[in-house]
Design a protein around this motif. Structure first.
Motif, PDB file in Angstrom:
ATOM      1  N   THR A 117       0.848  -1.191   0.000  1.00  0.00           N
ATOM      2  CA  THR A 117       0.000   0.000   0.000  1.00  0.00           C
ATOM      3  C   THR A 117       0.881   1.238   0.000  1.00  0.00           C
ATOM      4  O   THR A 117       1.796   1.360   0.822  1.00  0.00           O
ATOM      5  CB  THR A 117      -0.925   0.022   1.229  1.00  0.00           C
ATOM      6  OG1 THR A 117      -1.722  -1.161   1.237  1.00  0.00           O
ATOM      7  CG2 THR A 117      -1.843   1.239   1.195  1.00  0.00           C
ATOM      8  N   ILE A 118       0.611   2.141  -0.911  1.00  0.00           N
ATOM      9  CA  ILE A 118       1.404   3.366  -1.069  1.00  0.00           C
ATOM     10  C   ILE A 118       0.521   4.560  -0.725  1.00  0.00           C
ATOM     11  O   ILE A 118      -0.560   4.728  -1.301  1.00  0.00           O
ATOM     12  CB  ILE A 118       1.923   3.489  -2.517  1.00  0.00           C
ATOM     13  CG1 ILE A 118       2.752   2.253  -2.888  1.00  0.00           C
ATOM     14  CG2 ILE A 118       2.738   4.766  -2.697  1.00  0.00           C
ATOM     15  CD1 ILE A 118       3.054   2.139  -4.372  1.00  0.00           C
ATOM     16  N   TYR A 119       0.970   5.375   0.219  1.00  0.00           N
ATOM     17  CA  TYR A 119       0.201   6.533   0.661  1.00  0.00           C
ATOM     18  C   TYR A 119       0.843   7.815   0.135  1.00  0.00           C
ATOM     19  O   TYR A 119       2.071   7.938   0.097  1.00  0.00           O
ATOM     20  CB  TYR A 119       0.147   6.587   2.192  1.00  0.00           C
ATOM     21  CG  TYR A 119      -0.509   5.384   2.828  1.00  0.00           C
ATOM     22  CD1 TYR A 119      -1.878   5.362   3.067  1.00  0.00           C
ATOM     23  CD2 TYR A 119       0.241   4.264   3.179  1.00  0.00           C
ATOM     24  CE1 TYR A 119      -2.485   4.259   3.643  1.00  0.00           C
ATOM     25  CE2 TYR A 119      -0.359   3.150   3.758  1.00  0.00           C
ATOM     26  CZ  TYR A 119      -1.721   3.156   3.988  1.00  0.00           C
ATOM     27  OH  TYR A 119      -2.318   2.053   4.558  1.00  0.00           O
ATOM     28  N   GLY A 120       0.019   8.761  -0.254  1.00  0.00           N
ATOM     29  CA  GLY A 120       0.546  10.027  -0.742  1.00  0.00           C
ATOM     30  C   GLY A 120      -0.582  10.937  -1.172  1.00  0.00           C
ATOM     31  O   GLY A 120      -1.723  10.791  -0.726  1.00  0.00           O
ATOM     32  N   THR A 121      -0.293  11.862  -2.051  1.00  0.00           N
ATOM     33  CA  THR A 121      -1.311  12.765  -2.592  1.00  0.00           C
ATOM     34  C   THR A 121      -1.073  12.934  -4.084  1.00  0.00           C
ATOM     35  O   THR A 121       0.022  12.659  -4.587  1.00  0.00           O
ATOM     36  CB  THR A 121      -1.263  14.151  -1.918  1.00  0.00           C
ATOM     37  OG1 THR A 121       0.044  14.719  -2.101  1.00  0.00           O
ATOM     38  CG2 THR A 121      -1.568  14.050  -0.429  1.00  0.00           C
ATOM     39  N   GLY A 122      -2.102  13.367  -4.778  1.00  0.00           N
ATOM     40  CA  GLY A 122      -1.968  13.639  -6.203  1.00  0.00           C
ATOM     41  C   GLY A 122      -2.018  12.420  -7.091  1.00  0.00           C
ATOM     42  O   GLY A 122      -1.703  12.508  -8.284  1.00  0.00           O
ATOM     43  N   PHE A 123      -2.421  11.262  -6.529  1.00  0.00           N
ATOM     44  CA  PHE A 123      -2.558  10.069  -7.356  1.00  0.00           C
ATOM     45  C   PHE A 123      -3.818  10.184  -8.216  1.00  0.00           C
ATOM     46  O   PHE A 123      -4.722  10.964  -7.930  1.00  0.00           O
ATOM     47  CB  PHE A 123      -2.665   8.810  -6.491  1.00  0.00           C
ATOM     48  CG  PHE A 123      -1.499   8.567  -5.578  1.00  0.00           C
ATOM     49  CD1 PHE A 123      -0.225   9.007  -5.909  1.00  0.00           C
ATOM     50  CD2 PHE A 123      -1.669   7.891  -4.378  1.00  0.00           C
ATOM     51  CE1 PHE A 123       0.857   8.779  -5.065  1.00  0.00           C
ATOM     52  CE2 PHE A 123      -0.603   7.657  -3.527  1.00  0.00           C
ATOM     53  CZ  PHE A 123       0.662   8.105  -3.864  1.00  0.00           C
ATOM     54  N   SER A 141      -6.902   5.450  -5.304  1.00  0.00           N
ATOM     55  CA  SER A 141      -7.667   6.646  -4.966  1.00  0.00           C
ATOM     56  C   SER A 141      -6.683   7.801  -5.090  1.00  0.00           C
ATOM     57  O   SER A 141      -5.516   7.592  -5.441  1.00  0.00           O
ATOM     58  CB  SER A 141      -8.231   6.562  -3.539  1.00  0.00           C
ATOM     59  OG  SER A 141      -7.200   6.716  -2.581  1.00  0.00           O
ATOM     60  N   THR A 142      -7.104   8.997  -4.800  1.00  0.00           N
ATOM     61  CA  THR A 142      -6.196  10.137  -4.944  1.00  0.00           C
ATOM     62  C   THR A 142      -5.123  10.170  -3.865  1.00  0.00           C
ATOM     63  O   THR A 142      -4.153  10.917  -3.976  1.00  0.00           O
ATOM     64  CB  THR A 142      -6.976  11.457  -4.912  1.00  0.00           C
ATOM     65  OG1 THR A 142      -7.732  11.523  -3.694  1.00  0.00           O
ATOM     66  CG2 THR A 142      -7.921  11.553  -6.110  1.00  0.00           C
ATOM     67  N   THR A 143      -5.265   9.323  -2.822  1.00  0.00           N
ATOM     68  CA  THR A 143      -4.280   9.318  -1.734  1.00  0.00           C
ATOM     69  C   THR A 143      -3.686   7.949  -1.428  1.00  0.00           C
ATOM     70  O   THR A 143      -2.716   7.863  -0.677  1.00  0.00           O
ATOM     71  CB  THR A 143      -4.902   9.862  -0.434  1.00  0.00           C
ATOM     72  OG1 THR A 143      -6.051   9.067  -0.098  1.00  0.00           O
ATOM     73  CG2 THR A 143      -5.319  11.320  -0.592  1.00  0.00           C
ATOM     74  N   VAL A 144      -4.254   6.869  -1.973  1.00  0.00           N
ATOM     75  CA  VAL A 144      -3.778   5.521  -1.650  1.00  0.00           C
ATOM     76  C   VAL A 144      -3.746   4.657  -2.906  1.00  0.00           C
ATOM     77  O   VAL A 144      -4.716   4.620  -3.668  1.00  0.00           O
ATOM     78  CB  VAL A 144      -4.678   4.837  -0.594  1.00  0.00           C
ATOM     79  CG1 VAL A 144      -4.123   3.454  -0.253  1.00  0.00           C
ATOM     80  CG2 VAL A 144      -4.784   5.679   0.665  1.00  0.00           C
ATOM     81  N   LEU A 145      -2.630   3.952  -3.102  1.00  0.00           N
ATOM     82  CA  LEU A 145      -2.501   2.984  -4.189  1.00  0.00           C
ATOM     83  C   LEU A 145      -2.117   1.632  -3.602  1.00  0.00           C
ATOM     84  O   LEU A 145      -1.450   1.560  -2.572  1.00  0.00           O
ATOM     85  CB  LEU A 145      -1.399   3.401  -5.177  1.00  0.00           C
ATOM     86  CG  LEU A 145      -1.489   4.771  -5.844  1.00  0.00           C
ATOM     87  CD1 LEU A 145      -0.253   4.998  -6.713  1.00  0.00           C
ATOM     88  CD2 LEU A 145      -2.755   4.887  -6.678  1.00  0.00           C
ATOM     89  N   THR A 146      -2.531   0.556  -4.261  1.00  0.00           N
ATOM     90  CA  THR A 146      -2.022  -0.766  -3.912  1.00  0.00           C
ATOM     91  C   THR A 146      -1.442  -1.402  -5.169  1.00  0.00           C
ATOM     92  O   THR A 146      -1.979  -1.237  -6.270  1.00  0.00           O
ATOM     93  CB  THR A 146      -3.112  -1.688  -3.327  1.00  0.00           C
ATOM     94  OG1 THR A 146      -4.131  -1.905  -4.305  1.00  0.00           O
ATOM     95  CG2 THR A 146      -3.717  -1.087  -2.073  1.00  0.00           C
ATOM     96  N   ALA A 147      -0.338  -2.111  -4.981  1.00  0.00           N
ATOM     97  CA  ALA A 147       0.332  -2.763  -6.107  1.00  0.00           C
ATOM     98  C   ALA A 147       1.151  -3.922  -5.572  1.00  0.00           C
ATOM     99  O   ALA A 147       1.581  -3.916  -4.413  1.00  0.00           O
ATOM    100  CB  ALA A 147       1.239  -1.775  -6.842  1.00  0.00           C
ATOM    101  N   ASN A 148       1.356  -4.927  -6.404  1.00  0.00           N
ATOM    102  CA  ASN A 148       2.172  -6.068  -6.006  1.00  0.00           C
ATOM    103  C   ASN A 148       3.639  -5.830  -6.340  1.00  0.00           C
ATOM    104  O   ASN A 148       3.963  -5.178  -7.342  1.00  0.00           O
ATOM    105  CB  ASN A 148       1.706  -7.338  -6.721  1.00  0.00           C
ATOM    106  CG  ASN A 148       0.373  -7.836  -6.201  1.00  0.00           C
ATOM    107  OD1 ASN A 148      -0.038  -7.488  -5.090  1.00  0.00           O
ATOM    108  ND2 ASN A 148      -0.312  -8.642  -6.988  1.00  0.00           N
ATOM    109  N   VAL A 149       4.525  -6.370  -5.497  1.00  0.00           N
ATOM    110  CA  VAL A 149       5.956  -6.315  -5.794  1.00  0.00           C
ATOM    111  C   VAL A 149       6.191  -7.160  -7.045  1.00  0.00           C
ATOM    112  O   VAL A 149       5.871  -8.352  -7.068  1.00  0.00           O
ATOM    113  CB  VAL A 149       6.792  -6.861  -4.623  1.00  0.00           C
ATOM    114  CG1 VAL A 149       8.279  -6.829  -4.972  1.00  0.00           C
ATOM    115  CG2 VAL A 149       6.518  -6.058  -3.355  1.00  0.00           C
ATOM    116  N   PRO A 150       6.728  -6.576  -8.111  1.00  0.00           N
ATOM    117  CA  PRO A 150       6.854  -7.310  -9.376  1.00  0.00           C
ATOM    118  C   PRO A 150       8.062  -8.246  -9.415  1.00  0.00           C
ATOM    119  O   PRO A 150       9.024  -8.077  -8.655  1.00  0.00           O
ATOM    120  CB  PRO A 150       7.019  -6.185 -10.398  1.00  0.00           C
ATOM    121  CG  PRO A 150       7.737  -5.117  -9.637  1.00  0.00           C
ATOM    122  CD  PRO A 150       7.172  -5.176  -8.233  1.00  0.00           C
ATOM    123  N   VAL A 151       7.994  -9.211 -10.292  1.00  0.00           N
ATOM    124  CA  VAL A 151       9.145 -10.085 -10.535  1.00  0.00           C
ATOM    125  C   VAL A 151      10.301  -9.230 -11.036  1.00  0.00           C
ATOM    126  O   VAL A 151      10.126  -8.362 -11.894  1.00  0.00           O
ATOM    127  CB  VAL A 151       8.787 -11.162 -11.583  1.00  0.00           C
ATOM    128  CG1 VAL A 151      10.020 -11.981 -11.938  1.00  0.00           C
ATOM    129  CG2 VAL A 151       7.678 -12.062 -11.063  1.00  0.00           C
TER     130      VAL A 151
END
Length: 206
Positions: A7-13, A35-45
């Motif tokens: 989970t990546i937290y920030g602004t301006g997404f 969302s504009t403040t939170v992203l989720t992503a998997n650690v890639p190969v």
């Protein structure tokens, strides 16, 4: 580890997942939710230890901290207590694979970040942050993330957590929800907190 959801937290997404380009030390991954403040992503190969960057409409932001791609195990979150707590109350999380350095465990109350006070490999304690909201808890370490199956109900200001006998969710125009409580001093007060999609409610005694 590779495949762990981060989970990546920030602004301006961007609220559109595909409009955010996330890279783990230069290796691109697919954004799962946004969302504009939170992203989720998997650690890639192919990802290696380093910074995480997010690019939106040509503008890139890079994490100040280093993200470690480890070979150990991601944390688990089996339970937490209490189930209802007010702001500032201590919550205990029980699971496995926590970092024994408190600051290396990131705990979120829904989207609000808490500050871990004590940590062992199986237990974390922290107070409910002032900006916490009712919702699931999540724990992140350098090796991954875990999310609780149940929700922590954050008592509204002015309501004593110990007085709350029942919490739940009702969906607008959805099915009926029955609540049963015990009281020795009527009348019963029902407080309803309405949100855009659903209504969260509590029934204190007294």
């Amino acid at each position: 580890p590779v495949g762990t959801t981060v989970t990546i937290y920030g602004t301006g997404f961007s609220a559109t997942p595909a409009s955010n380009v996330v890279k783990f030390n230069g290796t691109t991954t697919t954004v799962l939710t946004a969302s504009t403040t939170v992203l989720t992503a998997n650690v890639p190969v192919g990802a290696t230890t380093g910074t995480i960057s997010v690019t939106v409409a040509g503008t890139t932001a890079t994490s100040a901290a280093i993200f470690t791609v480890g070979t150990g195990s991601a944390p688990t979150l089996a339970s937490f207590s209490p189930a209802v707590a007010g702001y500032g109350a201590t919550v205990t999380l029980t699971g496995t694979n926590y970092d024994t350095t408190p600051a290396n465990n990131r705990v979120a109350f829904a989207a609000a970040i808490g500050v871990v006070n004590t940590a062992t490999a199986t237990t974390l304690t922290l107070p409910v942050s002032a900006s916490a909201q009712t919702g699931k808890l999540s724990v992140s370490t350098a090796l991954g993330q875990a999310t609780s199956a149940q929700e922590l109900f954050v008592a509204p200001s002015g309501v004593i957590a110990a007085d709350i006998q029942y919490t739940g969710r009702i969906t607008v125009n959805g099915p009926t929800v029955a609540a049963s409580i015990t009281t020795t001093s009527p009348p019963i007060r029902a407080d309803l907190n309405y949100f855009i999609v659903d209504a969260r409610f509590l029934l204190p005694s007294g």
